[in-house]
Design a protein around this motif. Structure first.
Motif, mmCIF file in Angstrom:
data_model
loop_
_atom_site.group_PDB
_atom_site.id
_atom_site.type_symbol
_atom_site.label_atom_id
_atom_site.label_comp_id
_atom_site.label_asym_id
_atom_site.label_seq_id
_atom_site.Cartn_x
_atom_site.Cartn_y
_atom_site.Cartn_z
ATOM 1 N N VAL A 40 0.849 -1.199 0.000
ATOM 2 C CA VAL A 40 0.000 0.000 0.000
ATOM 3 C C VAL A 40 0.883 1.247 0.000
ATOM 4 N N LEU A 41 1.942 1.228 0.818
ATOM 5 C CA LEU A 41 2.841 2.381 0.891
ATOM 6 C C LEU A 41 3.529 2.621 -0.459
ATOM 7 N N ALA A 42 3.996 1.530 -1.074
ATOM 8 C CA ALA A 42 4.663 1.665 -2.374
ATOM 9 C C ALA A 42 3.679 2.192 -3.419
ATOM 10 N N GLN A 43 2.448 1.692 -3.375
ATOM 11 C CA GLN A 43 1.436 2.140 -4.331
ATOM 12 C C GLN A 43 1.056 3.604 -4.078
ATOM 13 N N GLY A 44 0.991 3.981 -2.800
ATOM 14 C CA GLY A 44 0.703 5.377 -2.459
ATOM 15 C C GLY A 44 1.819 6.287 -2.948
ATOM 16 N N TRP A 45 3.056 5.853 -2.748
ATOM 17 C CA TRP A 45 4.208 6.641 -3.214
ATOM 18 C C TRP A 45 4.173 6.765 -4.734
ATOM 19 N N ASN A 46 3.698 5.717 -5.380
ATOM 20 C CA ASN A 46 3.612 5.677 -6.838
ATOM 21 C C ASN A 46 2.821 6.875 -7.396
ATOM 22 N N GLY A 53 6.080 12.383 -10.634
ATOM 23 C CA GLY A 53 7.502 12.633 -10.806
ATOM 24 C C GLY A 53 8.149 13.396 -9.668
ATOM 25 N N TYR A 54 7.491 13.429 -8.513
ATOM 26 C CA TYR A 54 8.079 14.097 -7.357
ATOM 27 C C TYR A 54 8.507 13.049 -6.321
ATOM 28 N N ALA A 55 9.821 12.843 -6.178
ATOM 29 C CA ALA A 55 10.344 11.812 -5.294
ATOM 30 C C ALA A 55 10.157 12.240 -3.841
ATOM 31 N N SER A 56 9.019 11.835 -3.271
ATOM 32 C CA SER A 56 8.674 12.278 -1.925
ATOM 33 C C SER A 56 9.333 11.417 -0.854
ATOM 34 N N VAL A 234 12.343 5.007 2.537
ATOM 35 C CA VAL A 234 13.329 4.473 1.589
ATOM 36 C C VAL A 234 12.832 3.136 1.035
ATOM 37 N N LYS A 235 12.272 2.317 1.938
ATOM 38 C CA LYS A 235 11.770 1.009 1.527
ATOM 39 C C LYS A 235 10.687 1.135 0.465
ATOM 40 N N MET A 236 9.718 2.023 0.712
ATOM 41 C CA MET A 236 8.630 2.111 -0.278
ATOM 42 C C MET A 236 9.129 2.613 -1.621
ATOM 43 N N ILE A 237 10.122 3.497 -1.594
ATOM 44 C CA ILE A 237 10.672 3.969 -2.869
ATOM 45 C C ILE A 237 11.380 2.821 -3.597
ATOM 46 N N ILE A 238 12.207 2.067 -2.847
ATOM 47 C CA ILE A 238 12.923 0.942 -3.463
ATOM 48 C C ILE A 238 11.925 -0.030 -4.085
ATOM 49 N N ILE A 248 0.687 0.433 -13.104
ATOM 50 C CA ILE A 248 -0.396 0.094 -12.174
ATOM 51 C C ILE A 248 0.026 -0.984 -11.184
ATOM 52 N N PHE A 249 0.677 -2.043 -11.687
ATOM 53 C CA PHE A 249 0.973 -3.170 -10.794
ATOM 54 C C PHE A 249 2.431 -3.217 -10.336
ATOM 55 N N GLY A 250 3.310 -2.458 -10.991
ATOM 56 C CA GLY A 250 4.733 -2.502 -10.671
ATOM 57 C C GLY A 250 5.041 -2.392 -9.182
ATOM 58 N N PRO A 251 4.576 -1.339 -8.505
ATOM 59 C CA PRO A 251 4.915 -1.172 -7.091
ATOM 60 C C PRO A 251 4.407 -2.331 -6.218
ATOM 61 N N VAL A 252 3.250 -2.878 -6.566
ATOM 62 C CA VAL A 252 2.701 -3.985 -5.780
ATOM 63 C C VAL A 252 3.584 -5.222 -5.948
ATOM 64 N N VAL A 253 3.911 -5.541 -7.198
ATOM 65 C CA VAL A 253 4.779 -6.687 -7.462
ATOM 66 C C VAL A 253 6.143 -6.469 -6.802
#
Lengths: 316, 244
Positions: A40-46, A53-56, A234-238, A248-253
């Protein structure tokens, strides 16, 4: 793959995942909860990082505010969990809007640095407010129902992913992508860049906060150091970048694959798991800088040369 | 003929440099106005001041009689001011079609256009500038001339009332220049007022109804192309004093 098949696969995956608490062991369910929350965090960051395009680095702040929303509501005010979720979400969205106005004027590295400082500042403030339990933290009433936490996290992930899917076919999402690709070019074509960036930041913050709320109730304890942990950001960005930001699915995978690798490593090679995990991340950045999603798209045409091309293209 | 755009004593300073100095002129509806001048004359700055990516240090800009000086770029775009960039600003990761669709989606403000409809409109604009068969390519796969046309299609998809073209012919060969000239004429014939900035004097001479010359940020001539181009100060500015 036709559209119907892809939707069918997605629905099937969700059903299988939803069934896990009925046949999986406690360990599997717990691993599932923490992975789903990270996804969820990775998808939210997405939304802010991948699409706009803003690396939060501010998303762990939203996570912390969401966690404290639940903590304060349940411990200090004796209110039910869901009220805490709403309270945390409102705090995070308000914070995103208030801070987004000045911070989203910055671009690139400067935006990253400004948001990086946020978590530290908020943690310091929270440590001094009695309502937030100062730096001692808050202990929540325990609820021994991992299946519920699991299904809740899964539902949140589905909601986040549907939101991102909606982005790819809405006017709003097109505006965000245009901002990512060229902000000045977007503005002269009529995109209200300031408002759109703030809305993306708030939407991203909303999902981070809800994830934080679930995490707080599940772990039943929170203090400033764990709630506003920058390494979580850092984890969610990685994870998002590993899977493919802006897909759509990249961050979840990415979240699932990296959590699994990390889990296997820490049970097989306990002491140096961090080292191996680091190697995996470095290899991923060198060999597939645009994430798993990009491999899927290009592997068929270029095969193994795909990796060689990436190495050459980035002069490593 | 009424004025669609009025530039009223506009000055823009950058630290220590006056890029545009006390420039005034009006642009009539349905006109093609050419703006020429040597490098550094302030041409691109002028376009940026009109489109809102820069704000003037002093002076007023009016569009259809309404002052737009303090409006942000996106509002001016929605009022009907479209521009192209000399240094092209495509959305590199998007398809050529979707680049143009952004203009159709946002050019009219908040009234919502469905994505499907926006793409259909975008396709028509791509056909118009001669990029139809590149619609599904990524924008960063287009070559220089293709990108110039893409800039035009993106601005046209906003269905602007005023189109600002910043050196859309630079770097093109003779055949391509003739094609772009043809496109701009058709744009004007469809009722859009055009301001063209150009280096290629021959091209702009045949295209423009009127020419305006900038030199060191100042307007030094404004009038019929033939008259302006034989003006002594203009020749001096371009070729140096001795040759004049």
């Amino acid at each position: 793959m036709s559209k119907t098949i892809r939707i069918a696969i997605a629905v099937l995956v969700v059903i299988v995942l939803a069934a896990v608490p009925w046949f999986g062991s406690d360990v599997v369910v717990q691993f599932g909860i923490s992975t789903l929350i990270l996804a969820v965090l990775a998808q939210g960051w997405n939304i802010i990082g991948g699409y706009t395009g803003y690396a939060s680095f501010g998303n762990s702040t939203f996570f912390g505010l969401g966690a404290y929303g639940v903590g304060i509501a349940m411990v200090q005010w004796n209110l039910p969990f869901w009220v805490g979720m709403v309270f945390g979400a409102v705090m995070a969205v308000a914070f995103a809007i208030l801070l987004g106005i000045p911070v989203l004027r910055l671009r690139g590295h400067y935006f990253a640095i400004a948001t990086l400082a946020l978590a530290q500042v908020v943690a310091a403030i929270v440590s001094n407010i009695p309502l937030f339990g100062e730096n001692i933290g808050l202990v929540l009433p325990p609820l021994n129902n991992d299946a519920m936490f699991y299904e809740l996290s899964l539902a949140l992930l589905v909601a986040a992913t549907l939101t991102v899917w909606w982005l790819t076919r809405s006017r709003f999402g097109f505006g965000l992508i245009a901002i990512r690709e060229n902000e000045e070019g977007a503005a002269v074509m009529g995109v209200d860049t300031t408002r759109y960036k703030i809305m993306a930041f708030a939407l991203s913050g909303l999902f981070s906060a809800l994830a934080g709320g679930i995490q707080a109730y599940w772990i039943t304890f929170l203090d400033p150091a764990s709630a506003f942990d920058i390494s979580l950001n850092v984890k969610m960005i990685i994870m998002a970048v590993f899977g493919g930001p802006g897909t759509i699915f990249g961050p979840v995978v990415g979240a699932f694959v990296l959590s699994a690798i990390s889990e296997v490593l820490s049970s097989e090679v306990t002491n140096i798991a961090g080292l191996f995990f680091g190697i995996v991340v470095v290899a991923a950045v060198v060999l597939m800088p645009r994430g798993l999603a990009d491999i899927v798209r290009h592997f068929r045409s270029s095969g193994w040369r795909y990796f060689a091309q990436n190495i050459r293209a980035h002069r490593i | 003929m009424s004025a669609i755009l009025e530039i009223d004593h506009v000055t823009r300073r950058f630290a220590g440099l006056v890029a545009v100095s006390d420039v005034s002129f009006a642009l009539n509806e349905g006109e093609i106005l050419g703006v020429i001048g040597p490098n550094g004359a302030g041409k691109t700055t002028l376009v940026s001041l009109i489109s809102g990516t820069l704000t003037p240090s002093s002076g007023d800009i009016r569009f259809q009689g309404q002052s737009i000086t303090s409006l942000p770029a996106f509002r001016r775009a929605r009022l009907g001011i479209g521009r192209t960039f000399q240094i092209m600003r495509p959305f590199p990761g998007l398809s050529v079609l979707d680049n143009v669709a952004v203009g159709a989606l946002f050019g009219h403000g908040e009234e919502s256009t469905a994505l499907q409809e926006a793409r259909e409109k975008a396709r028509r604009h791509l056909e118009f500038v001669g990029l139809g068969r590149f619609a599904d390519q990524r924008a960063d796969e287009l070559g220089g001339p293709g990108r110039k046309r893409l800039e035009l299609a993106k601005a046209l998809a906003m269905e602007p009332k005023l189109l600002l073209c910043d050196e859309v012919m630079a770097g093109l060969n003779h055949v391509e220049i003739d094609e772009v000239i043809d496109v701009i004429r058709k744009v004007r014939d469809s009722g859009i007022t055009v301001l063209v900035i150009e280096h290629v004097i021959k091209a702009i001479k045949s295209l423009s109804d009127r020419l305006l010359v900038l030199h060191h940020g100042e307007k030094i001539a404004d009038g019929e192309p033939d008259v302006v181009l034989s003006d002594k100060t203009v020749v001096e500015a371009y070729l140096g004093k001795r040759r004049a």
